[in-house]
Design a protein around this motif. Structure first.
Motif, PDB file in Angstrom:
ATOM      1  N   ASP A  28       0.859  -0.937  -0.110  1.00 51.46           N
ATOM      2  CA  ASP A  28       0.335  -0.155  -0.094  1.00 51.46           C
ATOM      3  C   ASP A  28       1.474   1.234  -0.205  1.00 51.46           C
ATOM      4  O   ASP A  28       0.201   1.898  -0.300  1.00 51.46           O
ATOM      5  CB  ASP A  28      -0.910   0.127   1.233  1.00 51.46           C
ATOM      6  CG  ASP A  28      -1.871  -0.991   0.883  1.00 51.46           C
ATOM      7  OD1 ASP A  28      -2.121  -1.868  -0.021  1.00 51.46           O
ATOM      8  OD2 ASP A  28      -2.707  -1.564   1.624  1.00 51.46           O
ATOM      9  N   SER A  29       1.802   1.252   0.521  1.00 51.03           N
ATOM     10  CA  SER A  29       2.597   2.518   1.185  1.00 51.03           C
ATOM     11  C   SER A  29       3.650   2.676  -0.104  1.00 51.03           C
ATOM     12  O   SER A  29       3.997   4.312  -0.978  1.00 51.03           O
ATOM     13  CB  SER A  29       3.673   2.347   2.240  1.00 51.03           C
ATOM     14  OG  SER A  29       5.022   1.316   1.645  1.00 51.03           O
ATOM     15  N   GLY A  32       0.802   5.960  -2.695  1.00 47.70           N
ATOM     16  CA  GLY A  32       0.366   6.478  -1.923  1.00 47.70           C
ATOM     17  C   GLY A  32      -0.879   6.808  -1.182  1.00 47.70           C
ATOM     18  O   GLY A  32      -1.093   5.782  -0.846  1.00 47.70           O
ATOM     19  N   SER A  33      -2.041   7.408  -1.557  1.00 49.98           N
ATOM     20  CA  SER A  33      -3.158   8.082  -0.219  1.00 49.98           C
ATOM     21  C   SER A  33      -4.458   6.552  -0.663  1.00 49.98           C
ATOM     22  O   SER A  33      -4.490   6.946  -1.508  1.00 49.98           O
ATOM     23  CB  SER A  33      -3.642   9.287  -0.134  1.00 49.98           C
ATOM     24  OG  SER A  33      -4.648   9.014   0.831  1.00 49.98           O
ATOM     25  N   SER A  36      -9.050   3.053   4.070  1.00 45.00           N
ATOM     26  CA  SER A  36      -8.532   1.777   4.460  1.00 45.00           C
ATOM     27  C   SER A  36      -9.313   0.348   3.480  1.00 45.00           C
ATOM     28  O   SER A  36      -8.727  -0.466   4.174  1.00 45.00           O
ATOM     29  CB  SER A  36      -8.965   1.874   6.074  1.00 45.00           C
ATOM     30  OG  SER A  36     -10.298   2.000   5.651  1.00 45.00           O
ATOM     31  N   ASN A 303      -3.273   4.083  -8.160  1.00 40.81           N
ATOM     32  CA  ASN A 303      -3.467   6.378  -7.846  1.00 40.81           C
ATOM     33  C   ASN A 303      -2.585   6.379  -9.420  1.00 40.81           C
ATOM     34  O   ASN A 303      -1.785   7.675  -9.303  1.00 40.81           O
ATOM     35  CB  ASN A 303      -2.579   6.206  -6.868  1.00 40.81           C
ATOM     36  CG  ASN A 303      -3.661   7.362  -5.852  1.00 40.81           C
ATOM     37  OD1 ASN A 303      -5.113   7.291  -6.255  1.00 40.81           O
ATOM     38  ND2 ASN A 303      -3.500   6.297  -4.565  1.00 40.81           N
TER      39      ASN A 303
END
Length: 328
Positions: A28-29, A32-33, A36, A303
């Motif tokens: 996930d990291s 980006g954003s 959850s 993203n």
């Protein structure tokens, strides 16, 4: 009718399958954003003893802040990056439908905002000793309805109708002398009268808000079942060839799985066969899943950032249809 049905052989894996369960790492990291309710995973575990790179995204269908959408073009194609820019930079963009390179024609159904905007090609003219005969196929799609329930089914689509019609049972292919499949009196049937009762029973309106088609189905009822012959997708032993792949499925607890496999890069990422792909999806918990366009078309952006590396030397291939996840 029995003779027709017996002609279609379902490819079911019953023997021990030579693919150990792979281990996935959360990344996930790197993207980006991310909400959850969405996660990105990757693996470099070997597939059938060969180098492999694969990614999947899992998204909670019940999260009202997530929107599941499609987009398509008419007689032209865009790269996934172009679809990303065109659609206000969605969280996820992944390639979907098959297409004709010469005409840019989309060959599969797409439902966008509840409207059927692209259609399956159901009829193929045969050649040689079968000149003046036609093969009819009903290829698969994955859809999400207004209640955020996913479904994989086999479709009949007609440009004169507002809705797709779907069967929960695989059917076909059928060979006959009729050049079209017709829709009559609230039921689906061929002009050939022997087929009409089957269509009345099997095909019903498929009221999906979003859907994208491809084929073949890979997983049914939590079992690896590849309906390649019925959907008349890949000839001979082509289902065992290793290529880049794109696939989608869903789990019993309402999670959507979007999987891409890198390929055609010897010694780094060899790709996956359809049976490998089905087993990966089954191991991820899919109760139903299907294959989408693969090869050089396979590409998934999170993203706006690529996951797998597209196999075409030019980079991302332009495609006519994509599946997307957007956020409120």
């Amino acid at each position: 009718m029995k003779k027709i049905l017996l002609g279609a052989v379902l490819y079911v894996i019953t023997a021990p399958f030579c693919l150990a369960q792979v281990k996935w790492q959360n990344v996930d990291s790197l993207y980006g954003s991310i909400p959850s309710s969405v996660h990105v995973f990757t693996t470099t575990d070997l597939i059938d003893g060969k180098p492999n790179i694969a990614y999947y995204v899992i998204a909670d269908l019940k999260d009202r802040k997530l929107n599941f959408k499609t987009d398509t073009t008419y007689q032209r194609r865009f790269t996934p990056q172009q679809f990303y820019d065109k659609n206000q930079q969605p969280l996820l963009v992944v390639n979907g439908t098959f297409f004709d390179f010469a005409t840019n024609r989309n060959l599969n159904a797409v439902i966008k905002d509840g409207k059927l905007v692209s259609y399956n090609v159901h009829t193929t003219a045969l050649k040689g000793k079968d000149t003046l005969m036609y093969m009819h196929t009903f290829r698969s799609a994955i859809g999400i309805n207004k209640k955020r329930k996913a479904d994989v089914a086999w479709l009949y689509t007609d440009s004169s109708k507002k809705h797709a019609f779907a069967s929960q049972e695989v059917y076909g292919p059928v060979k006959d002398s009729f050049p079209i499949v017709q829709h009559k009196i609230k039921s689906i049937k061929y002009t050939y009268r022997l087929h009409s009762e089957l269509y009345k029973r099997r095909f019903q309106k498929w009221k999906m808000q979003t859907a994208i088609a491809g084929g073949p189905v890979l997983v049914q009822e939590s079992t690896v079942k590849v309906t390649n012959n019925e959907e008349r997708m890949f000839t001979g032993k082509a289902i065992d060839d290793k290529h880049p792949r794109t696939a989608m499925g869903y789990t019993a607890d309402g999670k959507l799985i979007i999987l891409v496999v890198q390929g055609r890069i010897p010694g780094i990422a060899e790709g996956a066969s359809l049976t490998h792909l089905a087993k990966l999806l089954l191991d991820l918990g899919c109760v139903e899943a299907l294959n989408l366009d693969g090869g050089g078309s396979s590409c998934m952006l999170v993203n706006g950032k690529e996951t797998i590396k597209p196999s075409d030397k030019e980079g991302q291939r332009a495609v006519p249809g994509v599946f997307m996840i957007t956020t409120d």
